[in-house]
Structures are given as structure tokens and as C-alpha cells.
Design an enzyme around this catalytic site. Structure first.
Site, PDB file in Angstrom:
ATOM      1  N   VAL A 171       0.886  -1.169   0.000  1.00  9.73           N
ATOM      2  CA  VAL A 171       0.000   0.000   0.000  1.00  9.73           C
ATOM      3  C   VAL A 171       0.921   1.216   0.000  1.00  9.73           C
ATOM      4  O   VAL A 171       1.891   1.233   0.726  1.00  9.73           O
ATOM      5  CB  VAL A 171      -0.933   0.018   1.227  1.00  9.73           C
ATOM      6  CG1 VAL A 171      -1.982  -1.056   1.110  1.00  9.73           C
ATOM      7  CG2 VAL A 171      -0.169  -0.157   2.505  1.00  9.73           C
ATOM      8  N   CYS A 172       0.673   2.183  -0.855  1.00  5.56           N
ATOM      9  CA  CYS A 172       1.699   3.205  -1.085  1.00  5.56           C
ATOM     10  C   CYS A 172       1.082   4.549  -1.429  1.00  5.56           C
ATOM     11  O   CYS A 172      -0.102   4.658  -1.658  1.00  5.56           O
ATOM     12  CB  CYS A 172       2.575   2.850  -2.275  1.00  5.56           C
ATOM     13  SG  CYS A 172       2.972   1.136  -2.422  1.00  5.56           S
ATOM     14  N   THR A 173       1.942   5.555  -1.520  1.00  8.64           N
ATOM     15  CA  THR A 173       1.567   6.837  -2.103  1.00  8.64           C
ATOM     16  C   THR A 173       2.614   7.199  -3.155  1.00  8.64           C
ATOM     17  O   THR A 173       3.807   7.164  -2.865  1.00  8.64           O
ATOM     18  CB  THR A 173       1.531   7.943  -1.026  1.00  8.64           C
ATOM     19  OG1 THR A 173       0.630   7.548   0.012  1.00  8.64           O
ATOM     20  CG2 THR A 173       1.082   9.269  -1.620  1.00  8.64           C
ATOM     21  N   ASN A 217      -4.071   4.020  -3.111  1.00 10.96           N
ATOM     22  CA  ASN A 217      -4.500   2.676  -3.489  1.00 10.96           C
ATOM     23  C   ASN A 217      -5.980   2.610  -3.842  1.00 10.96           C
ATOM     24  O   ASN A 217      -6.630   1.579  -3.661  1.00 10.96           O
ATOM     25  CB  ASN A 217      -4.181   1.672  -2.376  1.00 10.96           C
ATOM     26  CG  ASN A 217      -2.698   1.632  -2.063  1.00 10.96           C
ATOM     27  OD1 ASN A 217      -2.249   2.353  -1.190  1.00 10.96           O
ATOM     28  ND2 ASN A 217      -1.953   0.851  -2.807  1.00 10.96           N
ATOM     29  N   ARG A 227      -5.258   8.461   2.700  1.00 13.17           N
ATOM     30  CA  ARG A 227      -3.986   9.184   2.618  1.00 13.17           C
ATOM     31  C   ARG A 227      -4.010  10.181   1.465  1.00 13.17           C
ATOM     32  O   ARG A 227      -3.176  11.055   1.366  1.00 13.17           O
ATOM     33  CB  ARG A 227      -2.831   8.188   2.432  1.00 13.17           C
ATOM     34  CG  ARG A 227      -2.504   7.385   3.680  1.00 13.17           C
ATOM     35  CD  ARG A 227      -1.729   6.125   3.365  1.00 13.17           C
ATOM     36  NE  ARG A 227      -2.599   5.125   2.743  1.00 13.17           N
ATOM     37  CZ  ARG A 227      -2.355   4.525   1.588  1.00 13.17           C
ATOM     38  NH1 ARG A 227      -1.248   4.772   0.940  1.00 13.17           N
ATOM     39  NH2 ARG A 227      -3.217   3.653   1.083  1.00 13.17           N
TER      40      ARG A 227
END
Ligand SMILES: *[C@@H]1O[C@H](CO)[C@@H](O)[C@H](O)[C@H]1NC(C)=O
Ligand SMILES: *[C@@H]1O[C@H](CO)[C@@H](O)[C@H](O)[C@H]1NC(C)=O
Ligand SMILES: *[C@@H]1O[C@H](CO)[C@@H](O)[C@H](O)[C@H]1NC(C)=O
Ligand SMILES: *[C@@H]1O[C@H](CO)[C@@H](O)[C@H](O)[C@H]1NC(C)=O
Ligand SMILES: *[C@@H]1O[C@H](CO)[C@@H](O)[C@H](O)[C@H]1NC(C)=O
Ligand SMILES: *[C@@H]1O[C@H](CO)[C@@H](O)[C@H](O)[C@H]1NC(C)=O
Length: 292
Positions: A39-41, A217, A230
Site C-alpha cells: 500500500v503506497c503513495t 490505493n 492518505r
């Protein structure tokens, strides 16, 4: 299963197992795990001079053990010492660079200096889900592993346009987000992939005021899950920074803002295509800090 993977990934995983002493099965499993649990930005922003900055937080280790004592994810902590910047060369000239976990042959974050930058984020979707991966294991092999595609693109694509086409049109085993930046003003996009299509592409459009694209995500045309938003804080930070003040330094600040930075964040990478640079930082999020 190792021999069902395409060259050069099968050979490389064998080589890593043989050299590191980690059993082949475990090395293989780790390589598959990264496909499924990130899970990322990621974001690409254009500064007022038309210079593109591509950056990402890598968040990994969700639900794989929470250490109550020191408030951290077990796997995330174990991965931090494995973060490496790798310079891939052909005849001793750099072809591309990546931030990676040692022992992993796919690519989640990389740059072909002066040509394009690329990151991949997980797309948790009912549309395809992980059926393709399950089918692969069971013997029906229809589509490409997501991070093998990014690796092939970083290694062999020769332009932003070619990278975009390959990432948009190659059949995949599972859904994914590809965040791609080029080397010219206006060249950046979010590719939201189903197994077969690029759904609802989002492009940089500075004239319309869209001087950055940002992906966590969730599909950009839908609201993020309220438990895991986020995107809104990251966009608020970008908007407050303003295009006039965007730089490697201010992008780092955006990615250091909680909960964009959280207990899952293993590293932050900052790339600047025109300079051909990739730099990365191993991260810690001191408590109080969101678990994700
Ligand atoms: C938490 O504890 C684990 C195991 O004792 C250790 O590996 C890890 O580095 C610690 N993490 C932090 C953030 O202190
Ligand atoms: C390859 O390049 C590196 C750094 O540019 C240099 O230190 C090294 O000597 C080169 N190796 C060969 C075989 O030319
Ligand atoms: C890139 O292309 C070369 C030459 O066609 C091929 O040998 C290599 O396997 C390709 N790399 C990847 C990662 O697919
Ligand atoms: C952008 O990439 C192309 C190759 O796709 C290259 O021909 C061109 O020189 C690059 N432009 C800059 C400014 O680096
Ligand atoms: C940021 O600015 C864009 C463009 O003006 C706008 O569409 C978006 O709603 C803003 N987002 C936040 C969270 O402030
Ligand atoms: C932009 O940066 C300048 C100099 O660092 C600073 O004085 C100014 O307040 C910043 N503007 C915004 C909107 O953050």
C-alpha cells in the site's frame, strides 16, 4: 513453480537463493508477496520550469504481525535494512536505477535517467482480484506478473510513449496502478489497470491547473476508503505547497506528513528525470502515528 516464471526472473530468483543461502521456496514466496501486499503513495509533480519530480512512499507489511511493545509492523521493520538502490548496467552504462528490497527481482520504483520514471501501487479490486495469480499457481497462465512488467519496461522501453503503451495494454495477472512520468512538460499519468485495460487514464494538465497527479490505493475517480484516506491529506499538502514552491525538498515534506507517512512506510524515494537522479530514505514514523 520456479520454472513456470519467465526468463530472466526464474534464473535470477535461483541465483539469489543459491548466493544468499535462503531456500529457493522462500525466495520465490517473497518475490510473489511484494506483488500482493504493497500500500503506497506515489506522485508526479511539474515545477514552474517544466521539470518533473516523481516520488513515492513504499508502505509494506500490512496485517503481517503487529509488535505491541514498540508499536511497529514486524515485516516492515525487517524490510528496512534490505532497502537498496540498484544501478542496472549494460556494458557498464546505466540503463535504469531502482529502489528495491534485496532479493527481489521485480521493480516497484525506478528511473530510466532522462527518459522516464515509474512506480507501481497495489490496486485492491474485485475487478480481477488475485484470481490470475491463483490461476497461475494452478496452471492456467494468462497474463504477466505486474512487477515483471515494470522491470521489463524499465529495462527495455525507449521512451515515455512506449512505456505508457506497454503499461496500458499488456495483459496482467492482477489489477495495479502504474504511475509514470516522462521527460517533457505535461508527461505524467496514472494508469489504472484491470487485468486487460487502462481504465479512465488521468494525465497531467498544467493548463487546467492539474500540475501534479497523485495515487494511493484507490481509483482516482472514486472516494478512498474512509479508514485509509492518505489521498486527501497528501493533496492538501501539495495544494498548500503550491506549484511555485514544489521541489525535491518540499515533496519530501509532503511524504513525511502523517498519515501519508505511517507505520508501514519502509522508504521514501525521490526521482528527478532531467538530472537522472534517484535518492531514497529509510523511514521511521515516531508514535503517535497511524498504523497505515
Ligand atoms: C521493534 O522491535 C523489533 C523486534 O524487537 C525490532 O526488530 C525493531 O527494530 C523495533 N522497531 C522499532 C521502530 O523500534
Ligand atoms: C564501470 O563503471 C564504474 C563507475 O562508472 C567504474 O568504477 C568501473 O571501473 C567500470 N568498470 C569497467 C569494467 O569498466
Ligand atoms: C529486455 O530485452 C532483452 C533483449 O530482447 C531480453 O533479453 C531481456 O530478457 C529483456 N528484459 C526483460 C526484463 O524482459
Ligand atoms: C526524452 O526522451 C527521448 C527518448 O524517448 C530522448 O530522445 C530525448 O532526448 C529526451 N529528452 C530530454 C530533454 O532528455
Ligand atoms: C487540491 O487542488 C485541486 C485543484 O485545484 C482540487 O481539485 C482538489 O480538490 C484540492 N484538494 C484538496 C484536498 O485540497
Ligand atoms: C515558498 O517558498 C518561499 C521561500 O522558501 C517562502 O518564503 C514562501 O512562504 C513559500 N510559499 C508557500 C506558499 O509556501
Amino acid at each position: 513453480m520456479i520454472d513456470t516464471l519467465p526468463y530472466p526472473f526464474n534464473e535470477e530468483i535461483k541465483g539469489i537463493a543459491a548466493t544468499s543461502g535462503v531456500p529457493l521456496g522462500e525466495t520465490l514466496l517473497l518475490n510473489i508477496f511484494y506483488e500482493v501486499f504493497t500500500v503506497c503513495t506515489s506522485l508526479v509533480a511539474e515545477d514552474p520550469h517544466g521539470n518533473l519530480i516523481h516520488a513515492r512512499n513504499m508502505d509494506f507489511g500490512l496485517f503481517m504481525g503487529w509488535d505491541m511493545k514498540n508499536q511497529s509492523w514486524v515485516i516492515t521493520e525487517k524490510l528496512k535494512p534490505l532497502v537498496v538502490n540498484v544501478d542496472f548496467r549494460r556494458r557498464n552504462n546505466t540503463v535504469f536505477k531502482s529502489t528495491n528490497f534485496a532479493g527481489y527481482v521485480g521493480m516497484l520504483t525506478g528511473i530510466q535517467p532522462h527518459v522516464f520514471t515509474l512506480t507501481m501501487n497495489e490496486r485492491f479490486s474485485l475487478d480481477g482480484g488475485y484470481i490470475g495469480i491463483l490461476e497461475w499457481i494452478l496452471g492456467k497462465r494468462d497474463g504477466m506478473w505486474m512487477s515483471f512488467l515494470t522491470r521489463s519496461v524499465l529495462e527495455n522501453a525507449t521512451s515515455y510513449a512506449e512505456a505508457k503503451k506497454l503499461l496500458s495494454d499488456t495483459k496482467l495477472l492482477a489489477p495495479a496502478y502504474f504511475i509514470l512520468g516522462g521527460n517533457q512538460s505535461g508527461e505524467a499519468c496514472i494508469i489504472t489497470r484491470s487485468r486487460t485495460h487502462n481504465l479512465n487514464p488521468l494525465e497531467l494538465d498544467v493548463k487546467q491547473g492539474r500540475w501534479y497527479v497523485l495515487e494511493t490505493n484507490y481509483d482516482h475517480w472514486k472516494e478512498p476508503l474512509f479508514l485509509d484516506n492518505r489521498r486527501t491529506p497528501a493533496m492538501k499538502c501539495m495544494n498548500r505547497t503550491t506549484q511555485a514552491n514544489i521541489s525535491i525538498k518540499t515533496v519530501y515534506d509532503v511524504l513525511s506528513t502523517k498519515p501519508v507517512l505511517n507505520k508501514l512506510t519502509a522508504y521514501t524515494t525521490l526521482m528527478e528525470v532531467s538530472k537522472g537522479t534517484l535518492e531514497s530514505y529509510i523511514r521511521d514514523c515516531p508514535s503517535p502515528c497511524m498504523p497505515w
